[in-house]
Design an enzyme around this catalytic site. Structure first.
Site, short mmCIF file in Angstrom:
data_model
loop_
_atom_site.label_atom_id
_atom_site.label_comp_id
_atom_site.label_asym_id
_atom_site.label_seq_id
_atom_site.Cartn_x
_atom_site.Cartn_y
_atom_site.Cartn_z
N CYS A 20 -4.80 4.44 -3.14
CA CYS A 20 -6.03 5.23 -2.99
C CYS A 20 -6.01 6.33 -4.05
CB CYS A 20 -6.17 5.79 -1.58
SG CYS A 20 -4.73 6.70 -1.02
N ASP B 144 0.88 -1.17 0.00
CA ASP B 144 0.00 0.00 0.00
C ASP B 144 0.91 1.22 0.00
OD1 ASP B 144 -2.21 1.64 0.12
OD2 ASP B 144 -2.46 1.41 2.29
#
Length: 140
Positions: free
Chosen positions: A90, A36
């Site tokens: 994201c 991530d």
């Protein structure tokens, strides 16, 4: 947090992942890696509203972020016993998503995409470099 969730086989470390030696005995049993990496945050509505000029998704910033993202995913694939790597951002930008995945796959031919969230109706941005429907693209 992992104890509370009763997940005994996850080991969380706070360190620079790119400095981790994949061949270290410490990582001999690593089979799964969740990445991530830092991204533009463009998929987080509140963050986008609060971003300053230095954080805007300029082509230069996206290219720099994509390079770091590529290095992180490539490093994850270098662990000798890794079976599955998950790449998550994201970001809504193809430069940080599908393009990074395509670049990684082009340089790591022994790995392939597998279908994820197969019942999820929204797939990634269509790309000739990626098999159709292999990336999940969740919009805010």
């Amino acid at each position: 947090m992992m104890k509370r969730a009763r997940v005994p086989n996850v080991h969380v470390r706070r360190a620079d992942f790119l400095l981790a030696d994949p061949h270290s005995e410490e990582f001999a049993n690593v089979r799964y890696v969740l990445t991530d990496p830092s991204c533009s945050g463009s998929g987080i509505v509140k963050r986008v509203e609060q971003q300053g000029a230095e954080e805007k998704a300029t082509p230069e910033r996206l290219a720099a972020l994509a390079d770091v993202q590529y290095r992180i995913v490539s490093h994850a694939l270098s662990f000798p016993n890794v079976e599955r790597v998950v790449y998550s951002t994201c970001s809504i930008h193809a430069e940080e998503n599908e393009e990074v995945v395509a670049r990684v796959l082009a340089s790591h031919e022994s790995f392939e995409l597998v279908p994820v969230l197969v019942r999820w109706p929204r797939r990634g941005i269509r790309s000739e470099a990626l098999p159709n429907g292999s990336c999940a693209h969740l919009l805010p």
